[in-house]
Design a protein around this motif. Structure first.
Motif, short mmCIF file in Angstrom:
data_model
loop_
_atom_site.label_atom_id
_atom_site.label_comp_id
_atom_site.label_asym_id
_atom_site.label_seq_id
_atom_site.Cartn_x
_atom_site.Cartn_y
_atom_site.Cartn_z
N UNK A 138 21.81 -8.61 -11.12
CA UNK A 138 20.69 -8.82 -10.16
C UNK A 138 20.68 -7.97 -8.95
N UNK A 139 22.04 -7.34 -8.66
CA UNK A 139 22.11 -6.43 -7.35
C UNK A 139 21.71 -5.09 -7.65
N UNK A 140 21.33 -4.30 -9.00
CA UNK A 140 21.14 -3.26 -9.39
C UNK A 140 21.08 -2.15 -8.35
N UNK A 194 13.28 6.14 -16.17
CA UNK A 194 14.17 5.03 -15.74
C UNK A 194 13.56 3.75 -16.07
N UNK A 195 14.49 2.75 -16.86
CA UNK A 195 13.95 1.41 -17.20
C UNK A 195 14.89 0.31 -16.81
N UNK A 196 14.52 -0.66 -16.53
CA UNK A 196 15.47 -2.07 -16.00
C UNK A 196 15.35 -2.84 -17.17
N UNK A 197 16.65 -3.60 -17.37
CA UNK A 197 16.67 -4.58 -18.26
C UNK A 197 17.79 -5.74 -17.77
N UNK A 198 17.36 -6.80 -18.23
CA UNK A 198 18.60 -8.04 -18.05
C UNK A 198 18.37 -8.40 -16.59
N UNK A 199 19.40 -8.99 -16.17
CA UNK A 199 19.07 -9.37 -14.43
C UNK A 199 18.74 -8.19 -13.55
N UNK A 200 18.90 -7.07 -14.08
CA UNK A 200 18.44 -6.17 -12.86
C UNK A 200 16.82 -6.22 -12.85
N UNK A 201 16.35 -6.87 -14.12
CA UNK A 201 14.77 -6.83 -14.01
C UNK A 201 14.10 -8.21 -13.77
N UNK A 202 14.99 -9.55 -13.88
CA UNK A 202 14.68 -10.67 -13.77
C UNK A 202 15.99 -11.61 -13.67
N UNK A 203 15.55 -12.28 -12.62
CA UNK A 203 16.65 -13.61 -12.29
C UNK A 203 16.00 -14.92 -12.44
N UNK A 204 16.53 -15.83 -13.35
CA UNK A 204 15.64 -17.18 -13.42
C UNK A 204 16.57 -18.28 -13.21
N UNK A 225 13.97 -14.26 -9.20
CA UNK A 225 13.73 -12.75 -8.72
C UNK A 225 12.99 -11.92 -10.02
N UNK A 226 11.90 -11.25 -9.48
CA UNK A 226 11.27 -10.36 -10.52
C UNK A 226 11.07 -8.87 -10.01
#
Ligand SMILES: Cc1cc2nc3c(=O)[nH]c(=O)nc-3n(C[C@H](O)[C@H](O)[C@H](O)COP(=O)(O)OP(=O)(O)OC[C@H]3O[C@@H](n4cnc5c(N)ncnc54)[C@H](O)[C@@H]3O)c2cc1C
Length: 409
Positions: free
Chosen positions: A183-185, A300-310, A290-291
């Motif tokens: 999440x803190x990416x 560059x692409x985001x994946x996992x919690x770097x992209x979404x937190x539920x 977070x989205x």
């Protein structure tokens, strides 16, 4: 098969972060014959079966298990310590009605598995380490290059390729960079991608507890006005609890002495498994939605919690991240088959289109459930009790819910 688009001295992908999502992605790409560098900030800790269980456990859905099987890491996880759950029971503190799901009704052995975060990370890291050492079977030109402990200090995207400079001065050049640092990416921030949402004003209090009665291989969840309380079955007969509470309540519960904590917890859980006979020390995690405003920036692409937190109420965060892995893996394989640059904008946009909409739907669904079940309004409580009861009685709806929980829809 080696990647057709990789050039001399150029990697196919740089994966930043080797949690469950980054680790699984790096291993999947390496297994598919891509040349991958992994940049991880923390040396993953060792895992031993005699260690006390990690307080952070996840409920892995069958499709996540399928991915880990395909990567050959599931056998080492399953041999170690996992708690399969065959049933799920969900009820409301303020209304009658209960939803019951049964794996047998879907013709499956389990609805999911409770696994320690550290065990998943450890199994993936071991597999990545040996993949790097011995080259991957059937893909002799592929390597995994591990950089750990290391962080990305700078990123340059020339349009032709992306170069990451690490904090030790190492320069890595690739077709594509994936930020999977949680999440803190810092990479997401470096790329200027916004990360919006809301704070639930809640914390999840977690602990492992022993109960007077056995957990019956069941994932239990009670919705209460302050937030949901889950009891998840562990391999050793105990339960892992995830108790979502408003911040001030969580602080109070964290400060209770052991006897008072066990008494309050038993009461909050309706004593469904009898009294709480023992509990480990507690920990707490802030709960947020977070989205990322987009998943792609150049190469560059985001994946996992770097992209979404539920919200963890349905145990979906890691499952969604592993679905990102499956999708990105498929898109990159297809690009290679078509002789296309795997970092090309239209390739990465395909991944973004698919995953962003599905992750957004999941996040909205969980957010709506949190709002509806967080309400104390009596008519709403009655309505949701009736809805739970109806969902439990109507076979197609029950199947739909079980499929959704299993990641089959
Ligand atoms: C209380 C709670 C219960 C949960 N229960 C469930 C559940 O039942 N089921 C479920 O599916 N999900 C659950 N989740 C969510 C799940 O834990 C996360 O979605 C998942 O762990 C995210 O994985 P990740 O690999 O994307 O990120 P992380 O696990 O955060 O991994 C990120 C990795 O990147 C590394 N890193 C960080 N910064 C850098 C940097 N600058 N450079 C290099 N590396 C870096 C970290 O060291 C780490 O290895 C729960 C979450 C909480 C809080």
């Amino acid at each position: 098969m080696p990647s057709r688009v990789s050039r001399r001295n150029e990697l196919d992908a740089i994966v930043v972060g080797a949690g469950a999502v980054g680790g699984a992605l790096a291993l999947a790409l390496a297994r598919d014959g891509f040349e991958v560098a992994v940049v991880e900030a923390r040396v993953p800790g060792a895992w031993h079966v005699d260690d006390e269980m990690d307080l952070r456990v996840v409920a892995l859905a069958p499709d996540a298990r399928d991915l880990l099987c395909d990567l050959d890491v599931w056998p080492s996880i399953a041999c170690a310590r996992i708690g399969p759950y065959r049933y799920m029971r969900v009820w409301d503190a303020l209304a009658p009605g209960e939803l019951r799901l049964d794996a047998a009704a879907r013709g499956e052995a389990a609805l999911g598995w409770i696994v320690e975060n550290t065990l998943i990370r450890h199994a993936l890291w071991q597999a990545l380490s040996s993949a790097g050492e011995r080259r991957i079977e059937g893909a002799t030109a592929s390597h995994v290059h591990l950089h750990c402990p290391a962080e990305v200090a700078a990123i340059e995207d020339s349009g032709e390729g992306v170069t990451a400079t690490l904090d030790d001065g190492t320069r890595l050049r690739a077709r594509l960079l994936v930020a999977a640092e949680g999440a803190q990416s810092p990479v997401r921030a470096r790329l200027g991608i916004g990360f919006e949402g809301r704070d639930y004003g809640q914390r999840a209090v977690v602990a492992h507890v022993a109960t007077a009665r056995p957990h019956e291989d069941t994932a239990w969840q009670r919705f209460q006005p302050g937030g949901p309380l889950a009891f998840l079955p562990l391999a050793d007969g105990r339960c892992s609890i995830v108790w979502s509470l408003p911040d001030d309540e969580a602080a109070r519960v964290l400060a209770l002495d052991d006897d008072a904590f066990r008494a309050e917890l038993g009461c909050a859980f309706d004593f469904r498994l009898g009294t709480i006979t023992a509990a480990t020390p507690r920990a707490a995690f802030p709960l947020r939605l977070r989205r990322a405003e987009r998943y792609v920036a150049g190469r560059c692409v985001l994946a996992g919690d770097a992209a979404h937190v539920v919200h963890p109420l349905a145990g979906q965060g890691m499952n969604l991240g592993l679905r990102d892995v499956t999708c990105l893996r498929r898109v990159l394989r297809e690009a290679r088959t078509n002789g296309t640059d795997i970092g090309a904008a239209h390739v990465l946009r395909r991944y973004e289109r698919e995953r962003r909409s599905e992750n957004a739907l999941a996040a909205q669904g969980l957010d709506a459930i949190e709002r509806i079940y967080g309400s104390r309004l009596a008519p709403l409580a009655l309505l949701r009790g009736a809805a739970l009861e109806a969902a439990g009685r109507i076979a197609p709806v029950r199947r739909l819910l079980a499929d959704a929980a299993a990641g089959r829809r």
